[in-house]
Write a protein that holds these residues in place. Sequence first.
Motif, PDB file in Angstrom:
ATOM      1  N   GLU A   1      32.205  85.580  38.363  1.00 58.45           N
ATOM      2  CA  GLU A   1      32.510  86.913  37.882  1.00 58.45           C
ATOM      3  C   GLU A   1      31.219  87.668  37.588  1.00 58.45           C
ATOM      4  O   GLU A   1      30.290  87.116  36.996  1.00 58.45           O
ATOM      5  CB  GLU A   1      33.372  86.836  36.625  1.00 58.45           C
TER       6      GLU A   1
ATOM      7  N   GLU B   1      30.618  90.169  35.526  1.00 63.36           N
ATOM      8  CA  GLU B   1      30.367  90.398  34.105  1.00 63.36           C
ATOM      9  C   GLU B   1      29.824  89.143  33.422  1.00 63.36           C
ATOM     10  O   GLU B   1      28.980  89.223  32.532  1.00 63.36           O
ATOM     11  CB  GLU B   1      31.651  90.868  33.409  1.00 63.36           C
ATOM     12  N   THR B   2      30.326  87.982  33.844  1.00 58.59           N
ATOM     13  CA  THR B   2      29.834  86.730  33.254  1.00 58.59           C
ATOM     14  C   THR B   2      28.373  86.503  33.598  1.00 58.59           C
ATOM     15  O   THR B   2      27.558  86.134  32.739  1.00 58.59           O
ATOM     16  CB  THR B   2      30.679  85.551  33.748  1.00 58.59           C
TER      17      THR B   2
ATOM     18  N   ARG C   1      26.186  88.824  34.451  1.00 58.93           N
ATOM     19  CA  ARG C   1      25.391  89.843  33.772  1.00 58.93           C
ATOM     20  C   ARG C   1      25.164  89.485  32.311  1.00 58.93           C
ATOM     21  O   ARG C   1      24.075  89.683  31.764  1.00 58.93           O
ATOM     22  CB  ARG C   1      26.083  91.203  33.893  1.00 58.93           C
ATOM     23  N   GLU C   2      26.180  88.955  31.657  1.00 60.56           N
ATOM     24  CA  GLU C   2      26.050  88.561  30.251  1.00 60.56           C
ATOM     25  C   GLU C   2      25.026  87.440  30.092  1.00 60.56           C
ATOM     26  O   GLU C   2      24.240  87.433  29.140  1.00 60.56           O
ATOM     27  CB  GLU C   2      27.416  88.122  29.714  1.00 60.56           C
TER      28      GLU C   2
END
Length: 335
Positions: free
Chosen positions: A309, A311-312, A314-315
Amino acid sequence: MDEAFYEQLVEVVRSPALIPVGDFNFPDICWKYNMAQRKQSKRFLECVEDSFLTQLVREPTRGGALLDLLFANREGLVGDVKVGDCLGQSDHEIVEFSILGDVRRVTTKTAILNFQRADSDLLRTLVARVPWESLLKGKGVQEAWTLLKVEILKAQNQAVPEYRKASRRGRRPVWMSRELLSRLRKKKRVYVLWKRGQAGRGDYKEVAKVCREEVRKAKAHLELRLATAVKQNKKSFYKYINGKRKTKDNLYPLIDAAGHVTTDDKEKAEVLNAFFTSAFNSQTSYLQGTLCPDLDIWADMQHVSPEIEVETVRELLLHLDNHNPWDRMGFILGC
């Protein structure tokens, strides 16, 4: 006699490697805080500081007094300083030390990456041009990682410049600013004029006093800044601490699988080799117990494609160490 000695010391301290040692008979000097009580001792301490000499003996050498001193004009020149027993009928204890440095200048040819001058836009463009889907399609984990690494390194070679790593001898101290370096050069010029009779001794002492205070302030400011930001930038803090150490500790004794303590270098190597061999799995070639549970399950189910994912990822990138060059590259690729 004292002034003649100080003049000779200022002359010989210019040599690339200088190790003055002997009984200087200044028991009132506190070398830990660079303080003295007598006027003669203060004058000697000022001469030592002006010559940028480092005093390396920390233990008393005669009774409870520290009389026998050992100096070096650059870091890494002397190590393994020990105060031993007395020799013969002498009431002074023996000062043992090892000369570690080589007086010859060695020109390093090591090239390292300068991430501070990296072209981030070019790096993003080069990485974006790679057809990742067709390149990694049908590839295994190890093969895909190898291809990814090759493409990233190609982009890195074009976007990140290299520079020659400076040798330790020619490296400027971390606390040395351009302004302070200019002051020290001015002090040297005033000293030369004083020796030629074109300047007074008071002029040189005034310049030397200002330089001494500026050096102390610069060191204190640097150490305070590193200590304040130690939680955010541990790498710089420990790099400075390790640079202040005179010697590098050897590997401590190890305990083998049978519980025996090993002190020989060959035995230590065998113990480490046995440990690393036992920590690796011959089939998977990765450290056992180091993967998180989710990755362990995925490793057992190799026929199932992993779900990644955005977003994962990027986090995870946002929580990388900003002071690590490879992590900074991760920020560049993740933006």
